[in-house]
Design a protein around this motif. Structure first.
Motif, PDB file in Angstrom:
ATOM      1  N   UNK A  70     -41.566 -74.444 -66.610  1.00  0.00           N
ATOM      2  CA  UNK A  70     -41.340 -73.808 -67.915  1.00  0.00           C
ATOM      3  C   UNK A  70     -41.826 -72.363 -67.909  1.00  0.00           C
ATOM      4  N   UNK A  71     -42.935 -72.110 -67.249  1.00  0.00           N
ATOM      5  CA  UNK A  71     -43.453 -70.741 -67.163  1.00  0.00           C
ATOM      6  C   UNK A  71     -42.540 -69.863 -66.314  1.00  0.00           C
ATOM      7  N   UNK A  72     -41.932 -70.442 -65.287  1.00  0.00           N
ATOM      8  CA  UNK A  72     -40.945 -69.688 -64.504  1.00  0.00           C
ATOM      9  C   UNK A  72     -39.702 -69.406 -65.345  1.00  0.00           C
ATOM     10  N   UNK A  73     -39.294 -70.376 -66.169  1.00  0.00           N
ATOM     11  CA  UNK A  73     -38.193 -70.143 -67.105  1.00  0.00           C
ATOM     12  C   UNK A  73     -38.494 -68.936 -67.984  1.00  0.00           C
ATOM     13  N   UNK A  74     -39.704 -68.895 -68.507  1.00  0.00           N
ATOM     14  CA  UNK A  74     -40.115 -67.795 -69.385  1.00  0.00           C
ATOM     15  C   UNK A  74     -40.120 -66.473 -68.621  1.00  0.00           C
ATOM     16  N   UNK A  75     -40.647 -66.483 -67.407  1.00  0.00           N
ATOM     17  CA  UNK A  75     -40.707 -65.257 -66.607  1.00  0.00           C
ATOM     18  C   UNK A  75     -39.316 -64.729 -66.305  1.00  0.00           C
ATOM     19  N   UNK A  76     -38.376 -65.641 -66.035  1.00  0.00           N
ATOM     20  CA  UNK A  76     -37.013 -65.221 -65.721  1.00  0.00           C
ATOM     21  C   UNK A  76     -36.284 -64.720 -66.968  1.00  0.00           C
ATOM     22  N   UNK A  77     -36.496 -65.398 -68.108  1.00  0.00           N
ATOM     23  CA  UNK A  77     -35.758 -65.057 -69.330  1.00  0.00           C
ATOM     24  C   UNK A  77     -36.336 -63.845 -70.040  1.00  0.00           C
ATOM     25  N   UNK A  78     -37.660 -63.700 -70.013  1.00  0.00           N
ATOM     26  CA  UNK A  78     -38.290 -62.666 -70.828  1.00  0.00           C
ATOM     27  C   UNK A  78     -39.196 -61.720 -70.045  1.00  0.00           C
TER      28      UNK A  78
END
Length: 309
Positions: A70-78
């Motif tokens: 989930x933190x990687x999702x956040x790093x990629x998206x934002x």
């Protein structure tokens, strides 16, 4: 060579609901991943995690992996992260297998839970007297002399990990743990924590075989879509067989973070995103010296969520 970015999924460290529960409840990326995990597991991950009193319980391990993704999702998206290369030392291999495209996320959730049960059953009856101890700031020449004395005395040990110069993990008989701690202190070193169950030692080849026969046979592991750096020796993994071998090697081969660093540098990596609830790999000297490190953890994510736009 163009400068590249890497995403690193850290090895598992202490992580409980008190520390990361608010992130899991509030963060939209975490909520989406938790919803998938709940369907796969057949129970509420948050509820089980809230009630857990074992640092390595099945639900705790799944929660750590889910949060890392989930933190990687956040790093990629934002956060502008683009992952040209991927690494996942120790437990981080599981999240890396998903992010690199070798496994479906639902399968990684299921496999993480099954491996947790497999390990618990194995260590309930095998090597019950073995622990893995981590420590820092030991002079390596003096520590090697200490290991040599153990060899002369016929006492078993295995180096389970090297994280930096003077920063090691040693598997040893629990009855000699106090002696080890005293030796570390006498050398000017500092003991960190002791792991039960232990990890990454050649004598755990039986666990490797059990995991391969009872868990891995049920999953499809594909070639990674982005290169992966193996945590055992820094080799570049680009094939399905290479990924499978790396995942199995974690049971009976030590991790070597300096070798991972060397592999990332060879690939031209200059910037590293470390995505997960940890404070270890981002702090070691060989990481800080070689990369522009961006730490993406539950605390920083919560600050972003709670800071008014």
């Amino acid at each position: 060579m163009n400068e590249k970015e890497a995403v690193v999924f850290p090895g598992m460290g202490p992580s409980n609901f008190a520390a990361v529960g608010r992130f899991m409840v509030l963060d939209p990326f975490a909520r989406r991943r938790i919803a998938i995990a709940d369907k796969v597991l057949g129970y509420s991950l948050l509820d089980r995690f809230y009630e857990a009193d074992d640092d390595y319980a099945e639900c705790v391990q799944v929660a750590f992996m889910v949060n890392s993704v989930a933190l990687a999702d956040r790093a990629a998206a934002e956060g502008g992260m683009r992952a040209d290369v991927c690494a996942g030392p120790s437990f981080g291999q599981k999240a890396a297998a998903y992010w690199a495209g070798s496994m479906d996320f639902a399968d990684v959730v299921r496999m993480t839970a099954e491996l947790a049960r497999c390990e618990r059953e194995y260590f309930a009856v095998q090597h019950t007297d073995v622990v893995t101890h981590s420590f820092v700031r030991v002079p390596e020449d003096r520590f090697q002399e200490y290991l040599d004395t153990l060899t002369v005395r016929g006492q078993w040990y295995d180096v389970s990990g090297r994280l930096d110069r003077g920063f090691l993990m040693l598997s040893i008989d629990a009855s000699r743990l106090d002696e080890l701690k005293q030796a570390i202190s006498d050398m000017g070193g500092y003991s960190m924590y002791t792991m039960r169950p232990p990890v990454h030692a050649a004598i755990f080849d039986g666990l490797r075989r059990r995991a391969e026969e009872t868990v891995f046979t049920r999953y499809s592991i594909e070639a990674p879509q982005i290169p992966v750096i193996a945590d055992q020796d820094g080799r570049l993994v680009t094939t399905a067989e290479g990924m499978r071998e790396m995942l199995l090697d974690t049971f009976d081969r030590p991790i070597d973070w300096p070798a991972v660093v060397a592999g990332l540098l060879t690939e031209g990596v200059k910037k590293m995103f470390i995505t997960g609830p940890e404070n270890l790999f981002r702090r070691v000297e060989c990481t800080r010296r070689n990369f522009d490190v961006v730490n993406v953890d539950p605390k920083s994510a919560l600050r972003a969520l709670l800071t008014p736009a």
